[in-house]
Design a protein around this motif. Sequence first.
Motif, PDB file in Angstrom:
ATOM      1  N   ARG A   1      -3.861  31.905  28.547  1.00  0.00           N
ATOM      2  CA  ARG A   1      -4.926  32.417  29.220  1.00  0.00           C
ATOM      3  C   ARG A   1      -5.548  33.387  28.234  1.00  0.00           C
ATOM      4  NH1 ARG A   1      -5.694  31.477  34.572  1.00  0.00           N
ATOM      5  NH2 ARG A   1      -3.938  30.472  35.668  1.00  0.00           N
ATOM      6  N   ARG A   2      -6.699  33.737  27.990  1.00  0.00           N
ATOM      7  CA  ARG A   2      -7.432  34.550  27.243  1.00  0.00           C
ATOM      8  C   ARG A   2      -8.687  34.847  27.526  1.00  0.00           C
ATOM      9  NH1 ARG A   2      -5.719  35.323  21.740  1.00  0.00           N
ATOM     10  NH2 ARG A   2      -7.226  36.896  22.047  1.00  0.00           N
ATOM     11  N   ASP A   3      -8.734  36.041  28.431  1.00  0.00           N
ATOM     12  CA  ASP A   3      -9.929  36.478  29.089  1.00  0.00           C
ATOM     13  C   ASP A   3     -11.166  36.904  28.199  1.00  0.00           C
ATOM     14  OD1 ASP A   3      -8.996  36.188  31.791  1.00  0.00           O
ATOM     15  OD2 ASP A   3      -8.105  38.205  31.973  1.00  0.00           O
ATOM     16  N   ASP A   4     -10.670  37.177  26.969  1.00  0.00           N
ATOM     17  CA  ASP A   4     -11.604  37.696  25.927  1.00  0.00           C
ATOM     18  C   ASP A   4     -12.123  36.371  25.177  1.00  0.00           C
ATOM     19  OD1 ASP A   4      -9.094  37.235  24.932  1.00  0.00           O
ATOM     20  OD2 ASP A   4      -9.750  38.235  22.906  1.00  0.00           O
ATOM     21  N   TYR A   5     -11.895  35.268  25.647  1.00  0.00           N
ATOM     22  CA  TYR A   5     -12.447  33.985  24.830  1.00  0.00           C
ATOM     23  C   TYR A   5     -13.479  33.276  26.097  1.00  0.00           C
ATOM     24  CZ  TYR A   5      -8.887  33.318  21.216  1.00  0.00           C
ATOM     25  OH  TYR A   5      -8.314  33.457  20.260  1.00  0.00           O
ATOM     26  N   GLN A   6     -14.493  32.817  25.278  1.00  0.00           N
ATOM     27  CA  GLN A   6     -15.623  32.192  25.875  1.00  0.00           C
ATOM     28  C   GLN A   6     -15.032  31.193  27.070  1.00  0.00           C
ATOM     29  OE1 GLN A   6     -18.336  30.034  23.794  1.00  0.00           O
ATOM     30  NE2 GLN A   6     -19.858  29.338  25.337  1.00  0.00           N
TER      31      GLN A   6
ATOM     32  N   LYS B   1     -12.019  31.112  28.252  1.00  0.00           N
ATOM     33  CA  LYS B   1     -11.082  31.671  29.107  1.00  0.00           C
ATOM     34  C   LYS B   1      -9.469  31.361  28.740  1.00  0.00           C
ATOM     35  CE  LYS B   1     -13.851  34.527  31.117  1.00  0.00           C
ATOM     36  NZ  LYS B   1     -14.234  35.777  30.413  1.00  0.00           N
TER      37      LYS B   1
ATOM     38  N   VAL C   1     -10.387  26.005  36.502  1.00  0.00           N
ATOM     39  CA  VAL C   1     -11.158  27.695  36.068  1.00  0.00           C
ATOM     40  C   VAL C   1     -12.476  27.138  35.537  1.00  0.00           C
ATOM     41  CG1 VAL C   1     -11.079  29.468  34.660  1.00  0.00           C
ATOM     42  CG2 VAL C   1      -8.964  28.853  35.801  1.00  0.00           C
TER      43      VAL C   1
END
Length: 169
Positions: free
Chosen positions: A25-30, A32, A148
């Motif tokens: 998970r990477r909230d800063d990625y387009q 996610k 998601v």
Amino acid sequence: MTELDKAYIAGFIDADGCINAQIVRRDDYQLKFQIRVSITFFQSTKRHWFLLQMQKCIKHGAVLRKRNDGISELSIVGATNVSSALRCVLPFLRIKKKQAELVLQIVSKLRKHQAKQDFLGLCDLADQVGLLNDSRKRTVTAAVVREVLLFPVETSVIHNSEDRDISSG
């Protein structure tokens, strides 16, 4: 790296190594999520010196650490480094050849700006790597990413007529 070094490293991967593709998970990625690829070698910390020698042989992208459980871990991280290392050892791999081929496929198709459907296909490949590795701790799978990306949760409030105060008056 000599052919003998490549063959030895491949044997080490087959015996005490792991070729991995993790969905993170990477909230800063387009989109996610990120697919993180790695090759990891494990050895008792009593033989940490040996992994130091391997690190010198591998050179780029190899990170060595001592874990708290008496195990030392040498990791090759990053798509470019992992791809380069796998291409070197692929002809010599036996047990983990399929994982190597899948990770090379992922790396070759991974883009900075990826279409959702293409990324989901890569997540499916990452799931295949996990299954081949008998992975038990995986919680973020292609199904989670699909949920998601394709069915995002709406955060707006929906009002209907029953929510309004109707008074005569």
